[in-house]
Design an enzyme around this catalytic site. Structure first.
Site, PDB file in Angstrom:
ATOM      1  N   LYS A  51       0.836  -1.203   0.000  1.00 22.98           N
ATOM      2  CA  LYS A  51       0.000   0.000   0.000  1.00 22.98           C
ATOM      3  C   LYS A  51       0.872   1.254   0.000  1.00 22.98           C
ATOM      4  O   LYS A  51       0.599   2.221  -0.711  1.00 22.98           O
ATOM      5  CB  LYS A  51      -0.958  -0.026   1.205  1.00 22.98           C
ATOM      6  CG  LYS A  51      -2.059  -1.055   1.022  1.00 22.98           C
ATOM      7  CD  LYS A  51      -2.838  -1.383   2.285  1.00 22.98           C
ATOM      8  CE  LYS A  51      -3.781  -2.551   2.005  1.00 22.98           C
ATOM      9  NZ  LYS A  51      -4.495  -3.043   3.175  1.00 22.98           N
ATOM     10  N   GLN A  95      -4.847  -1.721   9.275  1.00 23.45           N
ATOM     11  CA  GLN A  95      -4.658  -3.052   8.693  1.00 23.45           C
ATOM     12  C   GLN A  95      -5.253  -4.121   9.606  1.00 23.45           C
ATOM     13  O   GLN A  95      -4.932  -4.181  10.789  1.00 23.45           O
ATOM     14  CB  GLN A  95      -3.153  -3.306   8.455  1.00 23.45           C
ATOM     15  CG  GLN A  95      -2.863  -4.596   7.737  1.00 23.45           C
ATOM     16  CD  GLN A  95      -3.415  -4.620   6.312  1.00 23.45           C
ATOM     17  OE1 GLN A  95      -3.282  -3.662   5.550  1.00 23.45           O
ATOM     18  NE2 GLN A  95      -4.059  -5.720   5.960  1.00 23.45           N
ATOM     19  N   ASP A 118     -11.402   2.400   3.399  1.00 22.84           N
ATOM     20  CA  ASP A 118     -11.687   0.972   3.224  1.00 22.84           C
ATOM     21  C   ASP A 118     -13.183   0.735   3.008  1.00 22.84           C
ATOM     22  O   ASP A 118     -13.585  -0.331   2.548  1.00 22.84           O
ATOM     23  CB  ASP A 118     -11.272   0.198   4.494  1.00 22.84           C
ATOM     24  CG  ASP A 118      -9.941  -0.518   4.318  1.00 22.84           C
ATOM     25  OD1 ASP A 118      -9.567  -0.785   3.156  1.00 22.84           O
ATOM     26  OD2 ASP A 118      -9.293  -0.818   5.335  1.00 22.84           O
TER      27      ASP A 118
END
Ligand code: NDP
Length: 289
Positions: A51, A95, A118
């Site tokens: 990422k 994460q 997200d």
């Protein structure tokens, strides 16, 4: 034919890079994404590295925050609060998975919905199901991008999604429904899964079981989207080596499918690419207000 997520994501990231390059001059800064990782899980570290690399490729500023596995939930929530309040941060990603002593729902709920790139915050989940302008989870969004760019039209088609998680199965089912497919969601209690899968013109598999779906479970000419990322050990003359494979048995599936995503190189790179896209969208939304 191969649905090449690596190639498409490279093209999309190059387009994003040129858009981002113009933002510094127009808005005085570029979009910024904060990525928080808790602990040393090797798979999570790889995802976070990828990422951060994608941020570099697109010109997005990345803020990498690594917290020890024993960090208290309160400290993580305080960190998120600071990032929520920081006008120089557009996207916040924590994460997953988190260590067991931290409540994942509380953490996701703590992220400001406008910075939830997200698309996991309840406000964004509701937005997706109520057709509002909101962050759409990256993996399903990337799958739809791959399908659309390949000229595949889901309208009127039978789509079967195997897996009903909040991050993949349910949202991809909604996006396929929006594209006018007739959607079935299968799961671990589905009777005669092979028969259900064989009904699919578009088969999306997000289960987490290596090569679970083989060619005998796929309708001739179907589009097959393999979301699975499984690490398996493969024996070689030099000893066992670790490999990534999907939930679909690629070789036998290739014999019957019309289009198929490889693993790696299919859905995975698209997911990261969409994360960059969501960060840019969050930045632009905040500059419209
Ligand atoms: P979850 O573990 O959250 O969900 C798995 C789903 O599969 C569940 O709904 C479960 O059913 C279903 N399932 C399990 N066993 C069977 C079975 N034998 N038959 C039918 N259904 C079954 O997984 P995720 O959705 O988070 O991830 C799925 C896979 O996708 C993983 O390999 C993950 O690593 C990968 N992934 C890849 C991404 C990418 O970018 N490429 C992004 C996210 C995930 P039930 O609900 O009944 O238990």
């Amino acid at each position: 034919m191969i649905l090449d997520g690596k190639k498409l994501s490279a093209r999309l990231k190059a387009e994003m890079a040129s858009r981002v390059a113009g933002m510094e001059e127009r808005y005085g800064r570029v979009p910024a994404l904060a990525v928080i990782i808790v602990g040393e899980d090797p798979a999570s570290q790889t995802y976070v590295r990828n990422k951060v690399k994608a941020c570099e490729e697109t010109g997005i500023r990345s803020i990498h925050i690594a917290l020890p596995s024993g960090v208290r939930e309160r400290e993580l929530l305080d960190q998120i609060k600071r990032l929520n309040e920081d006008p120089g941060v557009d996207g916040i990603l924590v994460q997953l998975p988190l260590p067991p002593h931290i409540d994942e729902h509380r953490v996701i709920n703590a992220i400001a919905p406008a910075k939830d790139v997200d698309g996991f915050h309840p406000r964004n989940v509701a937005g997706l199901w109520l057709d509002e302008d909101c962050a759409i989870p990256c993996t399903p969004k990337g799958i739809m991008h791959l399908i659309n760019e390949s000229g595949i039209n889901p309208s009127g088609k039978r789509a079967v999604v195997v897996g009903r998680s909040n991050i993949v199965g349910k949202p991809i089912a909604k996006l396929l429904l929006d594209a006018n497919a007739t959607v079935t969601i299968a799961h671990s209690h589905t009777e005669d899964l092979a028969r259900v899968c064989r009904e699919a013109d578009i088969l999306v598999v997000a289960v987490g079981r290596p090569k679970m779906i083989d060619g005998s479970m796929i309708k001739s000419g179907a589009v097959v989207i393999d979301v699975g990322i499984n690490r398996i050990s493969v024996p070689t003359p030099g000893g066992n080596i670790s490999r990534i494979c999907g939930d679909v048995d690629f070789d036998s599936a290739c014999e019957v499918a019309s289009w198929i995503t490889p693993v790696p190189g299919g859905v995975g790179p698209m997911t990261i690419c969409e994360l960059m896209g969501n960060t840019i969208e969050a930045f632009l939304r905040s500059h419209q207000e």
